[in-house]
Design a protein around this motif. Structure first.
Motif, PDB file in Angstrom:
ATOM      1  N   LYS A 108       0.825  -1.214   0.000  1.00 36.38           N
ATOM      2  CA  LYS A 108       0.000   0.000   0.000  1.00 36.38           C
ATOM      3  C   LYS A 108       0.855   1.257   0.000  1.00 36.38           C
ATOM      4  CE  LYS A 108      -3.977  -2.360   1.848  1.00 36.38           C
ATOM      5  NZ  LYS A 108      -4.768  -2.764   3.010  1.00 36.38           N
ATOM      6  N   TRP A 109       1.992   1.227   0.719  1.00 31.44           N
ATOM      7  CA  TRP A 109       2.917   2.360   0.641  1.00 31.44           C
ATOM      8  C   TRP A 109       3.616   2.400  -0.716  1.00 31.44           C
ATOM      9  CZ3 TRP A 109       2.558   6.307   3.690  1.00 31.44           C
ATOM     10  CH2 TRP A 109       2.108   6.151   5.017  1.00 31.44           C
ATOM     11  N   ALA A 110       3.920   1.236  -1.276  1.00 34.83           N
ATOM     12  CA  ALA A 110       4.565   1.190  -2.594  1.00 34.83           C
ATOM     13  C   ALA A 110       3.650   1.770  -3.670  1.00 34.83           C
ATOM     14  CB  ALA A 110       4.937  -0.252  -2.941  1.00 34.83           C
ATOM     15  N   ASN A 111       2.347   1.553  -3.529  1.00 33.81           N
ATOM     16  CA  ASN A 111       1.394   2.018  -4.542  1.00 33.81           C
ATOM     17  C   ASN A 111       1.326   3.541  -4.651  1.00 33.81           C
ATOM     18  OD1 ASN A 111       0.699  -0.619  -5.148  1.00 33.81           O
ATOM     19  ND2 ASN A 111      -1.139  -0.631  -3.872  1.00 33.81           N
ATOM     20  N   VAL A 112       1.744   4.256  -3.591  1.00 39.75           N
ATOM     21  CA  VAL A 112       1.615   5.720  -3.606  1.00 39.75           C
ATOM     22  C   VAL A 112       2.981   6.409  -3.551  1.00 39.75           C
ATOM     23  CG1 VAL A 112      -0.661   5.613  -2.530  1.00 39.75           C
ATOM     24  CG2 VAL A 112       1.369   5.849  -1.085  1.00 39.75           C
ATOM     25  N   SER A 113       4.045   5.637  -3.716  1.00 37.14           N
ATOM     26  CA  SER A 113       5.388   6.208  -3.639  1.00 37.14           C
ATOM     27  C   SER A 113       6.277   5.568  -4.697  1.00 37.14           C
ATOM     28  CB  SER A 113       5.978   5.961  -2.242  1.00 37.14           C
ATOM     29  OG  SER A 113       6.231   4.580  -2.050  1.00 37.14           O
ATOM     30  N   ASN A 114       7.564   5.876  -4.617  1.00 36.81           N
ATOM     31  CA  ASN A 114       8.507   5.245  -5.555  1.00 36.81           C
ATOM     32  C   ASN A 114       9.231   4.052  -4.918  1.00 36.81           C
ATOM     33  OD1 ASN A 114      10.019   6.681  -3.727  1.00 36.81           O
ATOM     34  ND2 ASN A 114      11.470   7.502  -5.222  1.00 36.81           N
ATOM     35  N   PHE A 115       8.737   3.576  -3.784  1.00 33.29           N
ATOM     36  CA  PHE A 115       9.374   2.460  -3.093  1.00 33.29           C
ATOM     37  C   PHE A 115       8.932   1.108  -3.639  1.00 33.29           C
ATOM     38  CE2 PHE A 115       9.955   5.605   0.356  1.00 33.29           C
ATOM     39  CZ  PHE A 115      11.298   5.411   0.618  1.00 33.29           C
ATOM     40  N   THR A 116       9.865   0.175  -3.599  1.00 31.98           N
ATOM     41  CA  THR A 116       9.543  -1.244  -3.745  1.00 31.98           C
ATOM     42  C   THR A 116      10.138  -1.950  -2.530  1.00 31.98           C
ATOM     43  OG1 THR A 116      11.548  -1.635  -5.057  1.00 31.98           O
ATOM     44  CG2 THR A 116       9.488  -1.212  -6.260  1.00 31.98           C
ATOM     45  N   PHE A 117       9.483  -3.017  -2.099  1.00 26.88           N
ATOM     46  CA  PHE A 117       9.900  -3.724  -0.888  1.00 26.88           C
ATOM     47  C   PHE A 117      10.026  -5.207  -1.193  1.00 26.88           C
ATOM     48  CE2 PHE A 117       7.312  -0.057   0.302  1.00 26.88           C
ATOM     49  CZ  PHE A 117       8.162   0.624   1.176  1.00 26.88           C
ATOM     50  N   GLN A 118      11.041  -5.828  -0.637  1.00 22.33           N
ATOM     51  CA  GLN A 118      11.275  -7.252  -0.881  1.00 22.33           C
ATOM     52  C   GLN A 118      11.633  -7.949   0.419  1.00 22.33           C
ATOM     53  OE1 GLN A 118      14.335  -8.091  -3.746  1.00 22.33           O
ATOM     54  NE2 GLN A 118      14.350 -10.284  -3.319  1.00 22.33           N
ATOM     55  N   GLU A 119      10.907  -9.027   0.726  1.00 22.15           N
ATOM     56  CA  GLU A 119      11.253  -9.830   1.895  1.00 22.15           C
ATOM     57  C   GLU A 119      12.459 -10.695   1.583  1.00 22.15           C
ATOM     58  OE1 GLU A 119       9.431 -13.274   4.873  1.00 22.15           O
ATOM     59  OE2 GLU A 119       8.084 -12.224   3.482  1.00 22.15           O
TER      60      GLU A 119
END
Length: 306
Positions: free
Chosen positions: A180-191
């Motif tokens: 949800k944070w990735a959808n509104v920013s330029n971040f991507t997250f990986q476990e």
């Protein structure tokens, strides 16, 4: 051997009995002491005032030196009245300096453990600064100096010092929150695996767990996190966590969404109760969608188009 049989049976019965006890049942709710304080005002001496001072000190409204004297423990003095007024002003309540029902209702709700005002001697002071100096735009707020990540791809992993039933749901709940944070920013997250070096480490802990910000058991500070780029996000293992919360349960995904906001650099939104970054979320409530203020805040912090 015969005399040992009753003893063995008693031991087995004790083991079965203890295994059936919920470990949280023996712990008093963290804010229970406040129940007897409603209506208190300057000049009174009431049991529990000292704990209220510790509460306000934790969130930056008092300094330890201003109340940590035996004669002042349970006295509602001038310093406490000023601290209560500051709390009421911060949360846009009627500023009375007394512990009226509106103030007590807010104070007794479960909340994020990140302080509202961070003093220099507070463990968060290495990463957070005085709330009065936080740069605020509209209703959202940043930590002083606008700390932020220098990269847009962040890795995360899990490490807990206690075992809780909700641990099996933590990965999926956090994945949804990160997205949800990735959808509104330029971040991507990986476990990544626990053996890997990750930007963010997430887990359940209880009491004093080594970061200088101890948890206080059920019904108190539910979780906390540090501003960029410390990368620590901790949940209180004494809370009753669930992904489909009942009236006495805390929603894992909602709190994860809030604490990730801190990890990315957002402070508390103190004027919009519907915002994810508002500091208080009660049992049974769910807040899994970012508010326009949350979105505006993260985009402003990282220089993205509105």
């Amino acid at each position: 051997m015969a005399p040992q049989i009753p003893i063995l049976g008693a031991i087995l019965l004790l083991i079965v009995t203890l295994s059936s006890i919920d470990p949280t049942e023996s712990k008093q709710p963290a804010f229970k002491f406040m129940n007897q304080l409603q209506g208190c005002h300057k000049g009174q001496k009431v049991s529990g005032i000292h704990q209220l001072k510790q509460y306000l000190e934790r969130f930056g409204y008092l300094s330890n030196a201003s109340y940590n004297h035996p004669n002042q423990y349970d006295l509602f003095d001038d310093v406490l009245e000023s601290a209560v007024k500051s709390y009421q002003q911060f949360y846009h309540l009627q500023v009375t300096g007394t512990l009226n029902s509106e103030t007590m209702k807010l104070m007794t709700m479960p909340r994020c453990g990140v302080p509202d005002i961070v003093k220099e001697n507070h463990p968060h002071s290495h990463y957070h600064h005085n709330r009065k100096l936080i740069h605020a735009v509209s209703r959202y707020a940043f930590f002083n100096g606008n700390p932020r990540w220098a990269k847009s791809m962040l890795t995360y992993t899990f490490f807990s010092s206690v075992s809780v039933p909700a641990a099996q749901s933590l990965s999926s709940a956090c994945a949804r929150a990160f997205q949800k944070w990735a959808n509104v920013s330029n971040f991507t997250f990986q476990e990544v695996a626990q053996s890997s070096k990750a930007d963010i480490v997430i887990g359940f802990h209880v009491g004093d767990h080594g970061d200088g910000i101890p948890f206080d058991g059920p019904g108190g500070f539910t979780a906390h996190a540090f501003a960029p780029s410390i990368g620590l996000l901790h949940f209180d293992g004494d809370e009753n966590w669930n992904t489909n919360p009942g009236p006495n349960q805390m929603d894992l995904e909602s709190i994860a969404l809030h604490e990730i906001g801190h990890v990315l650099g957002l402070q508390h939104d103190d004027t919009v109760p519907d915002a994810v970054m508002y500091s208080i979320l009660n049992y049974g409530n769910v807040k899994r969608n970012l508010h326009p203020d949350d979105i505006a805040g993260i985009r402003a912090l990282y220089g993205l188009q509105p």
